[in-house]
Design an enzyme around this catalytic site. Structure first.
Site, PDB file in Angstrom:
ATOM      1  N   HIS A 141       0.854  -1.185   0.000  1.00  0.00           N
ATOM      2  CA  HIS A 141       0.000   0.000   0.000  1.00  0.00           C
ATOM      3  C   HIS A 141       0.891   1.236   0.000  1.00  0.00           C
ATOM      4  O   HIS A 141       1.762   1.379   0.851  1.00  0.00           O
ATOM      5  CB  HIS A 141      -0.899   0.000   1.241  1.00  0.00           C
ATOM      6  CG  HIS A 141      -1.751   1.232   1.360  1.00  0.00           C
ATOM      7  ND1 HIS A 141      -2.754   1.528   0.466  1.00  0.00           N
ATOM      8  CD2 HIS A 141      -1.736   2.242   2.258  1.00  0.00           C
ATOM      9  CE1 HIS A 141      -3.329   2.670   0.824  1.00  0.00           C
ATOM     10  NE2 HIS A 141      -2.723   3.127   1.910  1.00  0.00           N
ATOM     11  N   GLY A 159      -4.952   8.249   4.720  1.00  0.00           N
ATOM     12  CA  GLY A 159      -5.392   9.625   4.955  1.00  0.00           C
ATOM     13  C   GLY A 159      -4.283  10.588   5.318  1.00  0.00           C
ATOM     14  O   GLY A 159      -4.537  11.771   5.576  1.00  0.00           O
ATOM     15  N   LYS A 162      -0.721  10.931   1.020  1.00  0.00           N
ATOM     16  CA  LYS A 162       0.163  10.366  -0.013  1.00  0.00           C
ATOM     17  C   LYS A 162      -0.305  10.755  -1.419  1.00  0.00           C
ATOM     18  O   LYS A 162       0.484  11.237  -2.234  1.00  0.00           O
ATOM     19  CB  LYS A 162       0.210   8.836   0.121  1.00  0.00           C
ATOM     20  CG  LYS A 162       0.757   8.329   1.444  1.00  0.00           C
ATOM     21  CD  LYS A 162       0.869   6.825   1.495  1.00  0.00           C
ATOM     22  CE  LYS A 162      -0.464   6.119   1.419  1.00  0.00           C
ATOM     23  NZ  LYS A 162      -1.333   6.373   2.590  1.00  0.00           N
ATOM     24  N   ASP A 180      -2.066   4.061  -4.473  1.00  0.00           N
ATOM     25  CA  ASP A 180      -2.803   3.180  -3.573  1.00  0.00           C
ATOM     26  C   ASP A 180      -2.160   1.794  -3.457  1.00  0.00           C
ATOM     27  O   ASP A 180      -1.896   1.328  -2.351  1.00  0.00           O
ATOM     28  CB  ASP A 180      -4.265   3.033  -4.001  1.00  0.00           C
ATOM     29  CG  ASP A 180      -5.075   2.319  -2.924  1.00  0.00           C
ATOM     30  OD1 ASP A 180      -5.029   2.768  -1.762  1.00  0.00           O
ATOM     31  OD2 ASP A 180      -5.730   1.310  -3.234  1.00  0.00           O
ATOM     32  N   ARG A 246      17.931  16.206  12.303  1.00  0.00           N
ATOM     33  CA  ARG A 246      17.914  17.520  11.649  1.00  0.00           C
ATOM     34  C   ARG A 246      19.095  17.724  10.715  1.00  0.00           C
ATOM     35  O   ARG A 246      19.090  18.633   9.889  1.00  0.00           O
ATOM     36  CB  ARG A 246      17.886  18.618  12.720  1.00  0.00           C
ATOM     37  CG  ARG A 246      16.677  18.506  13.625  1.00  0.00           C
ATOM     38  CD  ARG A 246      16.576  19.670  14.585  1.00  0.00           C
ATOM     39  NE  ARG A 246      16.342  20.930  13.905  1.00  0.00           N
ATOM     40  CZ  ARG A 246      16.132  22.081  14.525  1.00  0.00           C
ATOM     41  NH1 ARG A 246      16.141  22.123  15.844  1.00  0.00           N
ATOM     42  NH2 ARG A 246      15.938  23.187  13.843  1.00  0.00           N
TER      43      ARG A 246
END
Length: 310
Positions: A141, A159, A162, A180, A246
């Site tokens: 997925h 949700g 992507k 998907d 970072r």
């Protein structure tokens, strides 16, 4: 592990192979092995390590060997070879199948084909093609896009954004491979290639809008059938209590079918332009593959400024 097959007819069409003899419809003859065998030893009567499931190739060396034999020995050796029922035999170059070879192929029901290409070139191209068609595969997925030539597999919870990120990348001139569901093939010990299942190819789903046809909306240049996976990007909700690297000094990898792919985790929160971040991540990953690591160079500069040897 599941075994995949490809009909001989597909190989014939791809390489414009001439049918010399087919015992049945080429659609019904299935190839299951990506290796191609030069069958010189088998034609001499040595069958240890011989694997008839492989496509057998006859080039200049094999041809010269066969024609150097007297007729009786040649027929005996060919009969012994074909009695092992190889999946298919291809004569490469400008050579035709000898009369007795064709006769015995009909006896043993072995497909005989002819390729006009030089043996070495044809063999390399055939193996490369079979490695793709018969590669082990899984479906994940996610979304697969091409950004500045880098194949980026975007994964994350449902949700998270992507598909929306992929659409924004398309608007900025990049290309969609799959939305998907991504079918991933292991085409070599180091390479993964992704594509979309045929039923959803060129389509994307946007919550609130529905299914969109990317090829029609953005044009044929906005889509691509397959792409090598160079990088994995994980999208996750921003966690203020989590430490995020970072500087980028830590190299992280995502394992797919025993292959480690460079990975970055991008925290998502309102106001972050994920498409631009993806572009920078793609260029940075490409730069690393070309031998330059910005984080390492920056760290060396800081250590030098501080008078510390790296």
């Amino acid at each position: 592990m599941k075994t995949y097959t490809i009909p001989l007819s597909a190989i014939m069409n791809e390489f414009s192979l001439q049918s010399v003899y087919l015992p049945t419809n080429a659609e019904e003859i299935l190839i299951s092995r990506p290796e191609v065998h030069r069958c010189g030893l088998a034609l001499s009567g040595f069958f240890r390590q011989f694997e008839p499931q492989r496509i057998q190739l006859i080039g200049n060396a094999e041809w010269e060997y066969m024609t150097s034999l007297d007729k009786e020995t040649r027929k005996k050796n060919i009969d012994s070879f074909l009695s092992h029922h190889p999946t298919a035999v291809i004569f490469a170059g400008l050579h035709d199948a000898p009369e007795e070879f064709l006769e015995l192929a009909k006896k043993h029901q072995v497909p005989i084909l002819r390729a006009a290409t030089k043996t070495t070139d044809f063999m390399a191209a055939l193996i490369a093609s079979l490695n793709v068609h018969l590669a082990p595969r899984i479906t994940r997925h996610g979304v697969l896009v091409e950004v500045y030539g880098e194949g980026i597999l975007i994964i994350g919870s449902s949700g998270i954004g992507k598909s929306e990120t992929a659409i924004e990348l398309l608007k900025r001139g990049h290309r969609l491979i799959a939305d998907d569901a991504v079918e991933i093939k292991k085409v070599s010990a180091k390479s993964l290639v992704g594509s979309a299942p045929s039923t959803i190819r060129y389509y994307a789903e946007l919550r609130g809008v529905g299914i969109v046809d990317v090829r029609r909306i953005f044009g044929i240049g906005a889509v691509k059938e397959t792409e090598k996976i160079n990088m994995v990007v994980i999208l996750e909700p921003w966690d203020p209590d989590k430490y995020y690297d970072r500087l980028g000094l830590e190299n992280e990898y995502y394992e797919i079918m025993d292959i480690k792919v460079p990975m970055v985790t991008i925290p998502v929160r309102p106001g972050r332009n994920l498409a631009i971040i993806m572009e920078i991540a793609a260029m940075n990953n490409r730069q690393k593959r070309m031998g330059y690591n910005t984080a390492e160079e920056f760290n060396k500069m800081l250590l030098k400024e501080a008078g510390i040897e790296s």
